[in-house]
Write a protein that holds these residues in place. Structure first.
Motif, PDB file in Angstrom:
ATOM      1  N   PHE A  14       0.853  -1.200   0.000  1.00 43.39           N
ATOM      2  CA  PHE A  14       0.000   0.000   0.000  1.00 43.39           C
ATOM      3  C   PHE A  14       0.885   1.245   0.000  1.00 43.39           C
ATOM      4  N   LEU A  15       1.942   1.208   0.843  1.00 42.15           N
ATOM      5  CA  LEU A  15       2.827   2.376   0.927  1.00 42.15           C
ATOM      6  C   LEU A  15       3.580   2.556  -0.382  1.00 42.15           C
ATOM      7  N   LEU A  16       4.005   1.416  -0.970  1.00 39.59           N
ATOM      8  CA  LEU A  16       4.721   1.485  -2.251  1.00 39.59           C
ATOM      9  C   LEU A  16       3.811   2.137  -3.278  1.00 39.59           C
ATOM     10  N   LEU A  17       2.576   1.691  -3.260  1.00 41.48           N
ATOM     11  CA  LEU A  17       1.590   2.235  -4.196  1.00 41.48           C
ATOM     12  C   LEU A  17       1.493   3.740  -4.002  1.00 41.48           C
ATOM     13  N   LEU A  18       1.545   4.177  -2.745  1.00 37.53           N
ATOM     14  CA  LEU A  18       1.462   5.616  -2.459  1.00 37.53           C
ATOM     15  C   LEU A  18       2.646   6.324  -3.087  1.00 37.53           C
ATOM     16  N   GLN A  19       3.854   5.702  -2.967  1.00 46.11           N
ATOM     17  CA  GLN A  19       5.047   6.328  -3.569  1.00 46.11           C
ATOM     18  C   GLN A  19       4.827   6.437  -5.073  1.00 46.11           C
ATOM     19  N   GLU A  20       4.339   5.337  -5.660  1.00 48.97           N
ATOM     20  CA  GLU A  20       4.116   5.332  -7.117  1.00 48.97           C
ATOM     21  C   GLU A  20       3.129   6.425  -7.465  1.00 48.97           C
ATOM     22  N   THR A  21       2.112   6.596  -6.627  1.00 48.71           N
ATOM     23  CA  THR A  21       1.081   7.579  -6.974  1.00 48.71           C
ATOM     24  C   THR A  21       1.633   8.993  -6.855  1.00 48.71           C
ATOM     25  N   SER A  22       2.616   9.176  -5.998  1.00 45.91           N
ATOM     26  CA  SER A  22       3.041  10.565  -5.768  1.00 45.91           C
ATOM     27  C   SER A  22       3.475  11.190  -7.095  1.00 45.91           C
ATOM     28  N   THR A  23       4.209  10.452  -7.912  1.00 50.15           N
ATOM     29  CA  THR A  23       4.628  11.038  -9.201  1.00 50.15           C
ATOM     30  C   THR A  23       3.390  11.219 -10.069  1.00 50.15           C
ATOM     31  N   GLY A  24       2.530  10.157 -10.083  1.00 48.20           N
ATOM     32  CA  GLY A  24       1.325  10.242 -10.925  1.00 48.20           C
ATOM     33  C   GLY A  24       0.487  11.436 -10.510  1.00 48.20           C
ATOM     34  N   ARG A 161      -7.770   2.802   6.496  1.00 47.13           N
ATOM     35  CA  ARG A 161      -7.758   4.073   7.247  1.00 47.13           C
ATOM     36  C   ARG A 161      -6.367   4.693   7.215  1.00 47.13           C
ATOM     37  N   GLN A 162      -5.341   3.854   7.526  1.00 45.46           N
ATOM     38  CA  GLN A 162      -3.954   4.363   7.559  1.00 45.46           C
ATOM     39  C   GLN A 162      -3.536   4.833   6.171  1.00 45.46           C
ATOM     40  N   GLY A 163      -3.865   4.016   5.169  1.00 41.53           N
ATOM     41  CA  GLY A 163      -3.477   4.347   3.801  1.00 41.53           C
ATOM     42  C   GLY A 163      -4.121   5.639   3.311  1.00 41.53           C
ATOM     43  N   LEU A 164      -5.403   5.811   3.616  1.00 46.87           N
ATOM     44  CA  LEU A 164      -6.094   7.035   3.163  1.00 46.87           C
ATOM     45  C   LEU A 164      -5.516   8.261   3.858  1.00 46.87           C
ATOM     46  N   ASP A 165      -5.217   8.095   5.116  1.00 47.61           N
ATOM     47  CA  ASP A 165      -4.636   9.218   5.865  1.00 47.61           C
ATOM     48  C   ASP A 165      -3.334   9.665   5.199  1.00 47.61           C
ATOM     49  N   LEU A 166      -2.475   8.692   4.890  1.00 50.41           N
ATOM     50  CA  LEU A 166      -1.206   9.000   4.206  1.00 50.41           C
ATOM     51  C   LEU A 166      -1.460   9.574   2.818  1.00 50.41           C
ATOM     52  N   PHE A 167      -2.410   8.980   2.116  1.00 47.57           N
ATOM     53  CA  PHE A 167      -2.709   9.375   0.739  1.00 47.57           C
ATOM     54  C   PHE A 167      -3.107  10.854   0.679  1.00 47.57           C
ATOM     55  N   TRP A 168      -4.021  11.267   1.584  1.00 49.43           N
ATOM     56  CA  TRP A 168      -4.486  12.653   1.531  1.00 49.43           C
ATOM     57  C   TRP A 168      -3.412  13.619   2.025  1.00 49.43           C
ATOM     58  N   LYS A 169      -2.612  13.188   2.970  1.00 46.95           N
ATOM     59  CA  LYS A 169      -1.499  14.058   3.428  1.00 46.95           C
ATOM     60  C   LYS A 169      -0.534  14.279   2.258  1.00 46.95           C
ATOM     61  N   GLN A 170      -0.313  13.206   1.522  1.00 45.07           N
ATOM     62  CA  GLN A 170       0.576  13.296   0.364  1.00 45.07           C
ATOM     63  C   GLN A 170      -0.011  14.254  -0.669  1.00 45.07           C
ATOM     64  N   GLN A 171      -1.296  14.121  -0.920  1.00 42.59           N
ATOM     65  CA  GLN A 171      -1.946  14.997  -1.904  1.00 42.59           C
ATOM     66  C   GLN A 171      -1.793  16.453  -1.477  1.00 42.59           C
ATOM     67  N   LEU A 172      -1.979  16.644  -0.177  1.00 44.86           N
ATOM     68  CA  LEU A 172      -1.889  18.019   0.334  1.00 44.86           C
ATOM     69  C   LEU A 172      -0.492  18.553   0.102  1.00 44.86           C
ATOM     70  N   SER A 173       0.513  17.721   0.379  1.00 44.83           N
ATOM     71  CA  SER A 173       1.904  18.206   0.236  1.00 44.83           C
ATOM     72  C   SER A 173       2.193  18.458  -1.240  1.00 44.83           C
ATOM     73  N   ILE A 174       1.613  17.665  -2.120  1.00 44.72           N
ATOM     74  CA  ILE A 174       1.827  17.861  -3.562  1.00 44.72           C
ATOM     75  C   ILE A 174       1.148  19.146  -4.015  1.00 44.72           C
TER      76      ILE A 174
END
Ligand SMILES: Cc1cc2nc3c(=O)[nH]c(=O)nc-3n(C[C@H](O)[C@H](O)[C@H](O)COP(=O)(O)O)c2cc1C
Length: 176
Positions: A14-24, A161-174
Protein backbone atom coordinates in the motif's frame (compact mmCIF):
# COMPACT_ATOMS: atom_id res chain seq x y z
CA UNK A 1 5.52 -15.53 11.80
CA UNK A 2 4.18 -16.08 8.25
CA UNK A 3 1.14 -13.91 9.16
CA UNK A 4 3.41 -11.07 10.29
CA UNK A 5 5.45 -11.31 7.11
CA UNK A 6 2.24 -11.20 5.05
CA UNK A 7 0.91 -8.25 7.05
CA UNK A 8 4.19 -6.36 6.53
CA UNK A 9 4.07 -7.19 2.80
CA UNK A 10 0.51 -5.82 2.41
CA UNK A 11 1.27 -2.58 4.26
CA UNK A 12 4.48 -2.15 2.26
CA UNK A 13 2.48 -2.76 -0.91
CA UNK A 14 0.00 0.00 0.00
CA UNK A 15 2.83 2.38 0.93
CA UNK A 16 4.72 1.49 -2.25
CA UNK A 17 1.59 2.23 -4.20
CA UNK A 18 1.46 5.62 -2.46
CA UNK A 19 5.05 6.33 -3.57
CA UNK A 20 4.12 5.33 -7.12
CA UNK A 21 1.08 7.58 -6.97
CA UNK A 22 3.04 10.57 -5.77
CA UNK A 23 4.63 11.04 -9.20
CA UNK A 24 1.32 10.24 -10.93
CA UNK A 25 -0.50 12.67 -8.66
CA UNK A 26 1.77 15.52 -9.73
CA UNK A 27 0.27 15.21 -13.23
CA UNK A 28 -3.25 14.62 -11.88
CA UNK A 29 -2.95 17.62 -9.63
CA UNK A 30 -2.45 19.95 -12.51
CA UNK A 31 -5.95 19.02 -13.67
CA UNK A 32 -7.56 20.71 -10.68
CA UNK A 33 -5.15 23.47 -9.85
CA UNK A 34 -8.25 25.66 -9.58
CA UNK A 35 -9.23 24.04 -6.26
CA UNK A 36 -6.26 24.65 -3.96
CA UNK A 37 -8.06 23.63 -0.80
CA UNK A 38 -7.72 19.88 -0.91
CA UNK A 39 -10.24 18.17 1.29
CA UNK A 40 -10.47 14.42 1.37
CA UNK A 41 -13.59 12.65 0.26
CA UNK A 42 -14.95 9.17 -0.13
CA UNK A 43 -17.59 8.14 -2.63
CA UNK A 44 -18.90 4.58 -2.70
CA UNK A 45 -21.37 2.25 -4.35
CA UNK A 46 -23.11 -0.66 -2.69
CA UNK A 47 -25.97 -2.80 -4.01
CA UNK A 48 -28.85 -3.87 -1.74
CA UNK A 49 -26.67 -6.73 -0.42
CA UNK A 50 -24.81 -3.91 1.37
CA UNK A 51 -21.30 -5.38 1.92
CA UNK A 52 -19.48 -2.23 0.79
CA UNK A 53 -21.92 -0.07 2.76
CA UNK A 54 -20.99 -2.04 5.90
CA UNK A 55 -17.28 -1.62 5.09
CA UNK A 56 -17.67 2.16 4.73
CA UNK A 57 -19.72 2.37 7.95
CA UNK A 58 -16.95 0.55 9.83
CA UNK A 59 -14.33 2.87 8.30
CA UNK A 60 -16.16 5.66 10.11
CA UNK A 61 -15.04 8.34 7.59
CA UNK A 62 -17.36 10.84 5.88
CA UNK A 63 -18.56 9.29 2.62
CA UNK A 64 -21.20 9.86 -0.05
CA UNK A 65 -23.15 6.99 -1.60
CA UNK A 66 -23.84 6.66 -5.30
CA UNK A 67 -27.60 5.93 -5.50
CA UNK A 68 -28.23 2.19 -6.03
CA UNK A 69 -31.17 2.81 -8.43
CA UNK A 70 -31.07 4.44 -11.87
CA UNK A 71 -34.37 6.23 -11.06
CA UNK A 72 -32.62 8.38 -8.43
CA UNK A 73 -30.78 11.63 -9.24
CA UNK A 74 -27.05 11.00 -9.64
CA UNK A 75 -24.51 12.18 -7.09
CA UNK A 76 -22.29 15.16 -7.92
CA UNK A 77 -18.83 15.15 -6.33
CA UNK A 78 -17.83 18.44 -4.72
CA UNK A 79 -14.28 17.64 -3.65
CA UNK A 80 -11.42 15.33 -4.64
CA UNK A 81 -12.33 11.80 -3.65
CA UNK A 82 -11.38 8.15 -3.53
CA UNK A 83 -14.02 5.79 -4.95
CA UNK A 84 -14.90 2.51 -3.20
CA UNK A 85 -16.72 0.05 -5.45
CA UNK A 86 -17.64 -3.67 -5.56
CA UNK A 87 -17.27 -5.79 -8.71
CA UNK A 88 -20.04 -7.36 -10.79
CA UNK A 89 -18.42 -9.10 -13.72
CA UNK A 90 -19.71 -12.25 -15.39
CA UNK A 91 -17.32 -15.22 -15.43
CA UNK A 92 -15.38 -13.60 -18.32
CA UNK A 93 -14.66 -10.26 -16.66
CA UNK A 94 -17.37 -8.37 -18.61
CA UNK A 95 -19.53 -5.80 -16.84
CA UNK A 96 -17.21 -5.58 -13.80
CA UNK A 97 -18.12 -1.94 -13.07
CA UNK A 98 -21.73 -1.45 -11.97
CA UNK A 99 -23.91 0.67 -14.33
CA UNK A 100 -24.51 3.27 -11.61
CA UNK A 101 -20.77 3.70 -11.07
CA UNK A 102 -20.27 4.09 -14.82
CA UNK A 103 -23.07 6.68 -14.88
CA UNK A 104 -21.39 8.58 -12.02
CA UNK A 105 -17.96 8.49 -13.71
CA UNK A 106 -19.41 9.46 -17.10
CA UNK A 107 -19.88 12.91 -15.59
CA UNK A 108 -16.57 14.62 -16.48
CA UNK A 109 -16.79 16.90 -13.42
CA UNK A 110 -16.96 13.84 -11.16
CA UNK A 111 -14.16 12.09 -13.05
CA UNK A 112 -11.84 15.10 -12.71
CA UNK A 113 -12.09 14.89 -8.92
CA UNK A 114 -11.34 11.14 -8.82
CA UNK A 115 -7.96 10.53 -7.12
CA UNK A 116 -7.95 6.79 -6.57
CA UNK A 117 -10.10 3.66 -6.36
CA UNK A 118 -10.51 0.94 -3.76
CA UNK A 119 -12.30 -2.16 -5.04
CA UNK A 120 -14.00 -5.15 -3.49
CA UNK A 121 -15.28 -8.50 -4.58
CA UNK A 122 -15.23 -12.19 -3.78
CA UNK A 123 -12.03 -14.23 -4.15
CA UNK A 124 -14.15 -17.05 -5.61
CA UNK A 125 -14.03 -15.06 -8.86
CA UNK A 126 -10.33 -15.82 -9.14
CA UNK A 127 -8.54 -13.65 -11.74
CA UNK A 128 -11.50 -11.27 -11.74
CA UNK A 129 -11.31 -10.67 -7.99
CA UNK A 130 -12.12 -6.98 -7.38
CA UNK A 131 -11.64 -6.45 -11.12
CA UNK A 132 -13.64 -3.20 -11.11
CA UNK A 133 -10.62 -1.54 -9.51
CA UNK A 134 -8.33 -2.62 -12.33
CA UNK A 135 -10.79 -1.39 -14.96
CA UNK A 136 -11.44 2.02 -13.36
CA UNK A 137 -7.73 2.59 -12.66
CA UNK A 138 -6.91 1.94 -16.32
CA UNK A 139 -9.80 3.94 -17.79
CA UNK A 140 -9.58 6.90 -15.41
CA UNK A 141 -5.80 7.04 -15.07
CA UNK A 142 -5.84 6.80 -11.27
CA UNK A 143 -4.25 4.32 -8.84
CA UNK A 144 -6.08 1.25 -7.55
CA UNK A 145 -5.10 1.69 -3.91
CA UNK A 146 -6.46 -1.45 -2.29
CA UNK A 147 -8.66 -4.51 -2.79
CA UNK A 148 -10.73 -6.27 -0.13
CA UNK A 149 -13.20 -9.12 0.04
CA UNK A 150 -16.95 -8.70 0.74
CA UNK A 151 -17.36 -6.43 3.81
CA UNK A 152 -13.60 -6.55 4.62
CA UNK A 153 -11.75 -7.70 7.73
CA UNK A 154 -10.70 -5.61 10.73
CA UNK A 155 -7.19 -5.42 9.32
CA UNK A 156 -8.56 -4.24 5.95
CA UNK A 157 -10.31 -1.44 7.82
CA UNK A 158 -7.12 -0.50 9.72
CA UNK A 159 -4.97 -0.57 6.60
CA UNK A 160 -7.39 1.48 4.50
CA UNK A 161 -7.76 4.07 7.25
CA UNK A 162 -3.95 4.36 7.56
CA UNK A 163 -3.48 4.35 3.80
CA UNK A 164 -6.09 7.03 3.16
CA UNK A 165 -4.64 9.22 5.87
CA UNK A 166 -1.21 9.00 4.21
CA UNK A 167 -2.71 9.37 0.74
CA UNK A 168 -4.49 12.65 1.53
CA UNK A 169 -1.50 14.06 3.43
CA UNK A 170 0.58 13.30 0.36
CA UNK A 171 -1.95 15.00 -1.90
CA UNK A 172 -1.89 18.02 0.33
CA UNK A 173 1.90 18.21 0.24
CA UNK A 174 1.83 17.86 -3.56
CA UNK A 175 -0.80 20.60 -3.93
CA UNK A 176 1.16 23.12 -1.80
C1 LIG B 1 -23.78 -11.04 -10.25
C2 LIG B 1 -22.53 -10.89 -9.42
C3 LIG B 1 -21.31 -10.85 -10.06
C4 LIG B 1 -20.13 -10.70 -9.31
N1 LIG B 1 -18.92 -10.67 -9.97
C5 LIG B 1 -17.77 -10.54 -9.25
C6 LIG B 1 -16.49 -10.52 -9.92
O1 LIG B 1 -16.38 -10.59 -11.15
N2 LIG B 1 -15.38 -10.39 -9.16
C7 LIG B 1 -15.45 -10.30 -7.78
O2 LIG B 1 -14.40 -10.17 -7.14
N3 LIG B 1 -16.65 -10.34 -7.11
C8 LIG B 1 -17.79 -10.45 -7.82
N4 LIG B 1 -19.00 -10.45 -7.17
C9 LIG B 1 -19.02 -10.36 -5.69
C10 LIG B 1 -19.39 -8.95 -5.21
O3 LIG B 1 -18.47 -7.99 -5.69
C11 LIG B 1 -19.34 -8.95 -3.68
O4 LIG B 1 -20.36 -9.79 -3.18
C12 LIG B 1 -19.46 -7.56 -3.07
O5 LIG B 1 -19.18 -7.64 -1.70
C13 LIG B 1 -20.84 -6.96 -3.29
O6 LIG B 1 -20.84 -5.69 -2.67
P1 LIG B 1 -22.22 -4.97 -2.23
O7 LIG B 1 -22.92 -5.90 -1.30
O8 LIG B 1 -21.75 -3.71 -1.54
O9 LIG B 1 -22.98 -4.68 -3.47
C14 LIG B 1 -20.20 -10.60 -7.89
C15 LIG B 1 -21.44 -10.65 -7.24
C16 LIG B 1 -22.61 -10.79 -7.99
C17 LIG B 1 -23.93 -10.82 -7.27
Amino acid sequence: MLWLKWKRWVTDRFLLLLQETSTGLASVQTKSAASPELVSGLVYFSSPSGNTHRFVERLGLPAERIPPRASEPMLKATQPFVLITPTYADGEGRGAVHKQVIRFLNDAANRTLLRGVIASGNRNFGAFFAYAGTIIAAKCNCPCLYKFELAGTDSDIARVRQGLDLFWKQQLSISQ
